[in-house]
Design a protein around this motif. Structure first.
Motif, PDB file in Angstrom:
ATOM      1  N   ARG A  42       0.840  -1.203   0.000  1.00  8.58           N
ATOM      2  CA  ARG A  42       0.000   0.000   0.000  1.00  8.58           C
ATOM      3  C   ARG A  42       0.880   1.261   0.000  1.00  8.58           C
ATOM      4  N   GLU A  43       1.993   1.173   0.715  1.00 12.22           N
ATOM      5  CA  GLU A  43       2.942   2.303   0.744  1.00 12.22           C
ATOM      6  C   GLU A  43       3.601   2.484  -0.631  1.00 12.22           C
ATOM      7  N   LEU A  44       3.882   1.349  -1.280  1.00 12.35           N
ATOM      8  CA  LEU A  44       4.490   1.423  -2.612  1.00 12.35           C
ATOM      9  C   LEU A  44       3.513   2.090  -3.587  1.00 12.35           C
ATOM     10  N   PHE A  55       3.451   5.637  -6.152  1.00 12.67           N
ATOM     11  CA  PHE A  55       3.083   5.752  -7.568  1.00 12.67           C
ATOM     12  C   PHE A  55       2.055   6.856  -7.814  1.00 12.67           C
ATOM     13  N   ALA A  56       1.289   7.212  -6.783  1.00 10.85           N
ATOM     14  CA  ALA A  56       0.343   8.329  -6.967  1.00 10.85           C
ATOM     15  C   ALA A  56       1.118   9.608  -7.301  1.00 10.85           C
ATOM     16  N   GLY A 102      -0.978   9.413  -0.426  1.00 11.25           N
ATOM     17  CA  GLY A 102      -1.020   9.136  -1.866  1.00 11.25           C
ATOM     18  C   GLY A 102      -2.405   8.672  -2.319  1.00 11.25           C
ATOM     19  N   GLU A 103      -3.103   7.975  -1.440  1.00 13.23           N
ATOM     20  CA  GLU A 103      -4.458   7.528  -1.773  1.00 13.23           C
ATOM     21  C   GLU A 103      -5.405   8.723  -1.847  1.00 13.23           C
ATOM     22  N   ALA A 104      -5.257   9.635  -0.882  1.00  6.85           N
ATOM     23  CA  ALA A 104      -6.095  10.845  -0.905  1.00  6.85           C
ATOM     24  C   ALA A 104      -5.760  11.691  -2.142  1.00  6.85           C
ATOM     25  N   VAL A 105      -4.478  11.727  -2.507  1.00  2.00           N
ATOM     26  CA  VAL A 105      -4.059  12.488  -3.686  1.00  2.00           C
ATOM     27  C   VAL A 105      -4.619  11.840  -4.954  1.00  2.00           C
ATOM     28  N   LEU A 131      -4.822   2.284  -6.809  1.00  2.57           N
ATOM     29  CA  LEU A 131      -5.091   3.495  -6.038  1.00  2.57           C
ATOM     30  C   LEU A 131      -6.592   3.786  -6.098  1.00  2.57           C
ATOM     31  N   PRO A 132      -7.171   4.332  -5.019  1.00  2.61           N
ATOM     32  CA  PRO A 132      -8.620   4.569  -5.016  1.00  2.61           C
ATOM     33  C   PRO A 132      -9.029   5.705  -5.967  1.00  2.61           C
ATOM     34  N   THR A 133     -10.148   5.511  -6.645  1.00  3.45           N
ATOM     35  CA  THR A 133     -10.679   6.563  -7.511  1.00  3.45           C
ATOM     36  C   THR A 133     -12.118   6.920  -7.102  1.00  3.45           C
ATOM     37  N   LYS A 134     -12.583   6.244  -6.070  1.00  6.86           N
ATOM     38  CA  LYS A 134     -13.906   6.553  -5.478  1.00  6.86           C
ATOM     39  C   LYS A 134     -13.734   6.626  -3.963  1.00  6.86           C
TER      40      LYS A 134
END
Ligand code: NAD
Ligand code: ZN
Length: 375
Positions: free
Chosen positions: A195-197, A201-202, A281-284, A318-321
């Motif tokens: 998840r950190e990796l 990438f984000a 990165g997920e929020a980004v 990565l989340p998009t929703k």
């Protein structure tokens, strides 16, 4: 959830990659970024080329220190340095003025003085904290960045922003203090949780969207399992970040603000989730999806390109929703804390074409609201 972002594994007969490097220019100075495998083993020699033997502090966290600190201490000692290891609890809550003060006190107790220097061994939290300590200790000593997360390698270790969080918000206190050397040992990424990796990438996808259409077209989760490709990718991203920073080192003209693509809404999402629900990165990633929506409406980003950005984020898991039941209203409440909202005027980063970005003053809160609604 099955994850597809795997990191390279060295096969038995795999040859060792050569170390590559790039130079980061700053006002009146420059520093080198070394990228390669096994660099921690020879860290003492690499630092000796820049600094005379002296006492130094290795600032690390409770996850990273047990993995890599011993090896580093040995290498530093055999090169004539006297390292003192200072470990802070892993996590964002260590990035405070109190923690910086406690670390500085420990350095004084360990006999460090004006000739000493600071090494930050860890992710962005340790990088920002150790850089801040280096900037204020004895009114400023040298800082060496040894980033151990992908995000820290491609983003936070470059550009000299250091600092701490306050009760009011993140990164509200700090100084610009450029490192004198950055060492990216790609092998340390093998222990990084996936998840950190992905969140690293984000930031890479962000760099591609704002500055490099070719890199965007080539990005593929397989890169993470190919040591050579990953090494080249890190170098390219260091170059992108440093060339943007070079145009606006102190974040004054708006050039550096382009690095905030996806971050205005991303930061608000992070804050709305109390910094627990989603990684930065997920929020980004979510912030970039919203920024694409705004860009399609306000900056002429073709729908196909907007879709390609969302697809690429998904490929990197990565989340998009937004997660179900996420407190959306809190996102709007959080937006007003953003440093980029100057005198109530929104400076929002948009892209009109993959590979380019600009600041727009024509984005209204309603546009942002509409973009968050579709997340
Ligand atoms: N200065 C800048 O320009 C800049 C830019 C972007 C982000 N940041 C800051 O960076 C921070 C986020 O950085 P981060 O994502 O690296 O977070 P982090 O430093 O908290 O690291 C993430 C987690 O991974 C662990 N870890 C680190 N390296 C590891 C390894 N090799 N193996 C196993 N575990 C490892 C850490 O202990 C931590 O638990 C935030 O505070 C953010 O504000 C600063
Ligand atoms: Zn970021």
């Amino acid at each position: 959830m099955k994850r597809t972002v795997f990191l390279f594994r060295a096969g038995k007969n795999q040859y060792r990659l050569a170390v590559i490097s790039t130079e980061v220019r700053t006002t009146g100075n420059s520093y080198r970024v070394l990228i390669g495998p096994g660099l921690l083993e020879t860290i003492g020699d690499a630092i000796k080329e820049k600094l005379a033997p002296s006492r130094c502090a290795i600032i690390s966290d409770t996850n990273v220190a047990p993995l890599f600190a011993e090896q580093m201490q040995k290498s530093l000692a055999s090169a004539g340095f006297e390292p003192a290891l200072i470990t802070v609890p892993a996590g964002e809550h260590s990035k405070t003025l109190e923690q910086a003060g406690a670390v500085a006190e420990e350095m004084l107790r360990a006999g460090l003085d004006r000739q000493s220097f600071v090494i930050g061994l860890g992710g962005g939290v340790v990088g920002d904290l150790s850089g801040f300590v280096a900037a204020i200790f004895q009114r400023g000593v040298s800082h060496v960045q040894i980033p151990t997360t992908l995000l820290a390698m491609v983003d936070s270790s470059i550009g000299g922003k250091t600092g701490a969080n306050t009760a009011t918000g993140k990164n509200l206190i700090g100084v610009f203090h450029q490192p004198i050397l950055v060492i990216d040992d790609v092998e340390v990424l093998k222990t990084l949780p996936s998840r950190e990796l992905s969140q690293g990438f984000a930031e890479i996808i962000k760099h591609a969207v704002i500055a490099d259409a070719e890199m965007f077209a080539q990005l593929n989760p397989k890169t993470a399992s190919d040591a050579l490709a990953l090494q080249q990718l890190i170098k390219r991203n260091v170059e992108i970040k440093s060339s943007i920073v070079a145009k606006d080192e102190r974040d004054r003209t708006g050039e550096r603000a382009l690095l905030n693509f996806g971050h205005t809404i991303g930061h608000a999402i992070e804050r709305a989730g109390d910094y627990k629900t989603l990684l930065h990165g997920e929020a980004v990633s979510l912030g970039m999806v919203a920024a694409c929506d705004v860009s399609m409406k306000k900056a002429g980003l073709p729908e196909k390109q907007g879709d390609a950005i969302v697809d690429l984020l998904q490929k990197f898991e990565l989340p998009t929703k937004l997660p179900p039941n996420f407190p959306r209203q809190k996102i709007f409440d959080a937006l007003k804390f953003d440093k980029k909202f100057e005198r109530g005027e929104i400076r929002f980063v948009v892209t009109s074409k993959i590979g380019s970005a600009n600041l727009s003053r024509g984005v209204a809160m309603d546009d942002i609201r509409a973009a968050v609604e579709v997340l």
